[in-house]
Design a protein around this motif. Structure first.
Motif, mmCIF file in Angstrom:
data_model
loop_
_atom_site.group_PDB
_atom_site.id
_atom_site.type_symbol
_atom_site.label_atom_id
_atom_site.label_comp_id
_atom_site.label_asym_id
_atom_site.label_seq_id
_atom_site.Cartn_x
_atom_site.Cartn_y
_atom_site.Cartn_z
ATOM 1 N N THR A 174 0.669 -1.369 0.059
ATOM 2 C CA THR A 174 0.058 -0.069 0.000
ATOM 3 C C THR A 174 0.863 1.428 0.101
ATOM 4 O O THR A 174 0.427 2.424 -0.217
ATOM 5 C CB THR A 174 -0.785 0.093 1.370
ATOM 6 N N THR A 220 -4.622 9.987 0.688
ATOM 7 C CA THR A 220 -3.994 9.565 1.603
ATOM 8 C C THR A 220 -2.909 10.529 1.919
ATOM 9 O O THR A 220 -1.764 10.220 2.618
ATOM 10 C CB THR A 220 -3.405 8.122 1.549
ATOM 11 N N TYR A 240 3.593 9.324 1.728
ATOM 12 C CA TYR A 240 5.133 8.795 1.306
ATOM 13 C C TYR A 240 5.400 9.453 0.094
ATOM 14 O O TYR A 240 6.669 9.764 -0.117
ATOM 15 C CB TYR A 240 4.867 7.301 1.221
ATOM 16 N N ASN A 281 0.478 5.765 -1.124
ATOM 17 C CA ASN A 281 0.270 6.602 0.270
ATOM 18 C C ASN A 281 0.787 7.992 -0.382
ATOM 19 O O ASN A 281 1.943 8.063 -0.739
ATOM 20 C CB ASN A 281 0.986 5.940 1.223
#
Length: 267
Positions: free
Chosen positions: A76, A161, A83, A80
């Motif tokens: 995942t 996210t 990230y 993100n």
């Protein structure tokens, strides 16, 4: 009899130095293999910076929950948004810094000429910005007619996210175009165009490498990125300014991010 001024037999004639060429030596960048070697170092530094951020995320996840599923989390993480933002911001100064360093070390070509750090003409910026916008319209039209979503699922997940959206906007719209253009259309293309490969294949190769870097997209999107890269490379060659493809890339990412924000807002 009157003595002549001619040299007698056996007498040595005075030395006349050969004519030296007054033509200026053309400044050249690093050769093909040196360019490839330095590019590999830049690529390795890019991966190291991204891996460092990834490691930090794994450590943070482990501190929150020592029993978390590392494999599932690793799958995942590329989607993100936080990230992605931090990764781009981490590797951009590394990539750009190394590009400037390796270009600077080539004393046979001034840094400004090596990386084409020339102020572009307003007419060039307008022309190539219009071209890249037209390409975007064509891409969106073809995508929509094919029944596929204009905004990839990858981008939607990243946007959801991101946690801090201004950071994502800065990373995608500003930082990514800077690092990718200074490397691909700046350092790498310059070395290839002066080699036996030449300008045309230099543009093709840098566009291909840039396209396959975007492994998060499907084949149609990667092909579209490759075609866009051809225009970015040609813009750098014809305008002799790295800032033109940077602006074009910025426009591409800005429009894509706006489309993503609109798509998420409608959900």
């Amino acid at each position: 009899m009157e003595q002549t001024t001619e040299f007698n037999k056996g007498e040595q004639k005075p030395f006349i130095p050969p004519e030296t060429s007054t033509e200026p030596i053309e400044p050249k960048p690093w050769g093909f293999w040196t360019t490839i070697g330095f590019s590999a170092i830049i690529g390795a530094a890019y991966l190291l910076a991204a891996a460092t951020v990834m490691l930090a995320f794994f450590v943070a996840a482990d501190l929150r929950d020592p029993n978390f599923d590392e494999v599932a989390y690793g799958k995942t993480l590329p989607y993100n948004g936080l990230y992605i933002s931090l990764s781009i911001i981490a590797y951009t100064p590394v990539v750009v810094g190394l590009v400037f360093l390796f270009a600077y070390l080539r004393k046979k070509m001034p840094l400004q000429e090596y990386l084409n750090l020339y102020k572009p003409k307003v007419s060039d910026v307008f022309l190539w910005s219009s071209i890249v916008i037209l390409l975007g319209v064509c891409y969106d039209t073809i995508t929509d007619l094919s029944g596929t979503s204009i905004v990839p699922e990858y981008m939607i997940q990243a946007y959801k996210t991101a946690h801090f959206l201004p950071l994502l906007w800065f990373a995608v719209v500003i930082a990514a175009p800077m690092s990718e253009e200074f490397f691909f259309r700046g350092f790498l293309l310059k070395g290839l165009e002066y080699s036996k490969i030449g300008v045309v294949w230099g543009i093709v190769i840098t566009s291909f490498l840039w396209a396959i870097l975007h492994t998060q997209y499907n084949i149609f999107q990667v092909v579209s990125i490759f075609i866009g890269g051809l225009f970015l490379g040609w813009a750098r060659i014809t305008t002799r300014s790295i800032y033109v493809p940077v602006i074009m890339h910025l426009i591409i990412n800005l429009v894509a991010t706006i489309e993503c924000a609109l798509a998420v807002s409608r959900m």
